[in-house]
Design an enzyme around this catalytic site. Structure first.
Site, PDB file in Angstrom:
ATOM      1  N   LYS A 162       0.854  -1.186   0.000  1.00  0.00           N
ATOM      2  CA  LYS A 162       0.000   0.000   0.000  1.00  0.00           C
ATOM      3  C   LYS A 162       0.892   1.238   0.000  1.00  0.00           C
ATOM      4  CE  LYS A 162      -4.149   1.851   2.210  1.00  0.00           C
ATOM      5  NZ  LYS A 162      -5.217   1.618   3.193  1.00  0.00           N
ATOM      6  N   GLU A 182     -18.874  -5.384  10.011  1.00  0.00           N
ATOM      7  CA  GLU A 182     -19.769  -4.608  10.865  1.00  0.00           C
ATOM      8  C   GLU A 182     -20.811  -5.470  11.572  1.00  0.00           C
ATOM      9  OE1 GLU A 182     -17.892  -1.999   7.862  1.00  0.00           O
ATOM     10  OE2 GLU A 182     -19.025  -3.879   7.717  1.00  0.00           O
ATOM     11  N   ARG A 203     -24.951  -2.232   7.222  1.00  0.00           N
ATOM     12  CA  ARG A 203     -24.690  -3.646   6.992  1.00  0.00           C
ATOM     13  C   ARG A 203     -25.003  -4.502   8.218  1.00  0.00           C
ATOM     14  NH1 ARG A 203     -19.112  -4.433   4.382  1.00  0.00           N
ATOM     15  NH2 ARG A 203     -19.640  -3.943   2.245  1.00  0.00           N
TER      16      ARG A 203
END
Length: 626
Positions: free
Chosen positions: A285, A373, A401
């Site tokens: 990343k 979640e 969610r």
């Protein structure tokens, strides 16, 4: 906006132009594309490190596959800046995330190259599998790009499970950078770090399968049996179990995700291979920009920065009020220091919600569960069932969610979990996938919930203190992104009586009833109007303050309701229902987020579009007095 030094990138408007180049030119394309992202995002802030990490993969995918006819389905759309630049939007990329500019995340509403919505994480495998089934017999290829933390999401596992048993030729590319926004967590991430298959083995297996297919030995029924035999033999020789191959998804990798020539070669080998398969790539990343490689979390969305020096251009916030998220973080630690039952839970957002403040001091009492979640909510419920007091912090849009989990695993049992919904209301440049517009309307019908929204930082602290007191049950506190309004957020931690609002200002004919920080706009509007308008902070959406509403309805001729949430079923609707049930018939003007998905832009711009800004409230006041 083309840089004259980008000799190859300047030739590319669409992927068809990219495919005209020689394979040995692709490394230069990647260098130029990476530099273009750096230059543009340094001036026009947005998500950064994730897109740098998939430059080579992006170039390789569009080089090998015939997009847009072939489908590339991106997961966690903040990876897709390079994709946007290569698909006809380079000249407009400087408008990314700006009002009326190109959208912050891929969407089919913007480009035919954007095959699906991907503002949240973990939906790529499921959506791509659906497209792969639809493409059966058409010759169309479908690729799902997952990873960047999305492997911790339950929907990814559901998609993988279905892909293993549904006839399809889906290619899943796993971008494995050991990150989401913060460092990725969980057993799957640790597993991926250790998973390995040699390049020689992959090449030999591919050649063998091609030969068997050419001789007619590898039909569908035999293929599954051979794959199972191959997987068992490889596990025995390598002393390693492969979860993907255990699901009959052929696994290839891991490969270097920054070697574009190698990725092209592997994709060309896998392109026409039958059955579901997964290509595992190791990436970094922030690749190619040293500050982002060293601090990927900071550089996930760094704001403006000097592209040459790596110095971030940080606004001077010394005289600004604290951010709501920081007040939450400091208050949570303060509460946890005096209440040993308190634990913190977050789905991959410890930095974003400032739970890192408690995590630093009490690491054993803070749980980052990854991008999951629904699990975060049910996990919190389990801890609450056996005596702990969880504060579960989820961004409002992501909490959508976990709707069933909130109902089935918390409210039904009245479990003492404090759900803190950060980024409630309009969030700004992240746009419609991230606006926390629906939480109040969605949660209001659920029995046994307390739902509150603080108007300022003091109210947030007092609500957090109240929520962790005994017998409070499941308690929802929603608050916005960004800075508060008070010069000093410190205040004594005292209890607020649940279901009570407050009168901020007595008036004569017209009253504004607001909930949450949007009430500060009402305060400014009343002062600007010069009229004697009453103002009431409802504070609790559920339960409503019966006594306060009776008093308001008996003393005013007109009401204006104001909320930073959708008007359909929200606080204004709740007030109207209450008035109907109690025999009041006052005219009511509702102000809030209209019945549409709101685009991206600054919060001020979006409040103006939604007619929730100070000028719009002044206009509503003047109209009410006519």
């Amino acid at each position: 906006m083309s840089n004259p030094d980008f000799t190859l990138l300047n030739q590319i408007q669409f992927p068809a132009d990219l495919r005209k180049l020689r394979i040995d030119q692709l490394p230069q394309v990647c260098d130029e594309l990476r530099q273009d992202i750096i230059e543009k995002v340094s001036k026009n802030p947005g998500h950064f490190a994730s897109s740098l990490g998939v430059v080579e993969l992006t170039v390789a995918l569009h080089y090998v596959f015939d997009t847009p006819n072939d489908r590339i389905v991106w997961d966690v759309g903040h990876q897709a800046y390079g994709h946007k630049i290569l698909t006809g939007r380079r000249a407009q990329f400087h408008t990314n995330r700006k009002l009326h500019g190109i959208r912050p995340f891929p969407t089919p509403m913007e480009s035919e190259y954007d095959t699906f919505a991907c503002g949240h994480a973990s939906n790529a495998v499921s959506a791509a599998l659906g497209m792969a089934v639809a493409a059966n017999g058409t010759g169309r290829h479908v690729v799902a790009v997952t990873g960047d933390g999305a492997m911790s999401g339950g929907l990814t596992f559901e998609g993988l499970n279905n892909a293993s048993s549904t006839p399809n030729d889906l290619l899943i590319v796993l971008n494995d950078n050991d990150m989401s926004i913060d460092r990725a967590v969980g057993g799957m991430e640790k597993y991926l770090l250790q998973l390995d298959t040699t390049e020689t083995y992959n090449r030999l297996r591919f050649k063998a399968s091609s030969w068997l297919r050419s001789k007619g030995y590898l039909n569908d029924s035999r293929r599954k049996g051979l794959i199972r035999f191959n997987n068992a033999l490889k596990s025995a020789l390598s002393h390693q179990q492969n979860v993907f191959e255990g699901m009959n998804i052929r696994y290839f990798g891991p490969f270097d995700g920054h070697n574009v020539v190698e990725i092209v070669r592997v994709l060309q080998q896998l392109k026409d291979m039958k059955g579901p398969k997964l290509l595992h790539l190791h990436t970094i990343k922030g690749k190619g920009y040293k500050p982002a490689e060293q601090q990927a979390t900071v550089w996930h969305a760094p704001g403006k920065f000097n592209a040459d020096t790596g110095e971030r251009i940080v606004q001077d916030n010394a005289n600004q009020p604290a951010k709501f998220q920081d007040v939450f973080g400091h208050t949570l630690l303060e509460l946890a220091q005096s209440n040993p039952r308190i634990v913190g839970v977050t789905p991959a957002m410890p930095t974003g919600c400032s739970m890192t403040i408690m995590q630093k001091e009490m690491p054993q009492r803070v749980f980052d569960v990854g991008i999951a979640e629904g699990h975060a909510v049910t996990f919190s419920g389990g801890m609450a069932k056996d005596g702990l007091q969880p504060f579960c912090n989820i961004y409002s849009a992501f909490a959508q969610r976990a709707y069933d989990n909130i109902i089935h695993d918390l409210a039904l049992l009245r479990l003492p979990v404090v759900l803190c919904f950060d980024r409630a209301g309009l969030v700004g440049e992240d746009g419609p996938t991230h606006h926390g517009a629906f939480d109040m309307a969605a949660l209001r019908p659920i029995p046994h919930l307390t739902i509150a929204s603080p108007m300022d930082e003091h109210e947030l602290r007092r609500l957090m203190y109240t929520a962790q007191l005994p017998e409070k049950g499941t308690f929802v506190i929603r608050y916005p992104r960004g800075h508060g309004v008070l010069p000093d957020w410190h205040c004594p931690l005292t209890e607020i009586n649940v279901g009570t609002g407050r009168c901020l200002r007595q008036g004569d004919r017209v009253a504004i009833v607001s909930i949450g920080p949007i009430g500060n706009n009402a305060t400014k509007a009343i002062a600007q109007s010069g009229l004697n308008v009453g103002h009431y902070d409802l504070r609790f959406l559920k339960p409503l303050d019966d006594a306060l509403l009776h008093d308001i309805c008996q003393h005013y001729e007109r009401l204006i309701t104001l909320e930073d949430g959708c008007m359909q079923g929200g606080m204004g609707s709740a007030v109207l229902e209450w008035m109907n049930d109690h025999g009041y018939a006052l005219p009511v003007t509702r102000m809030g987020i209209p019945d549409e998905f709101i685009e991206h832009g600054t919060v001020d711009e979006l409040q103006h579009i939604c007619h929730m800004d100070v000028d719009s409230i002044v206009a509503a006041i003047n109209q009410a007095y006519k």
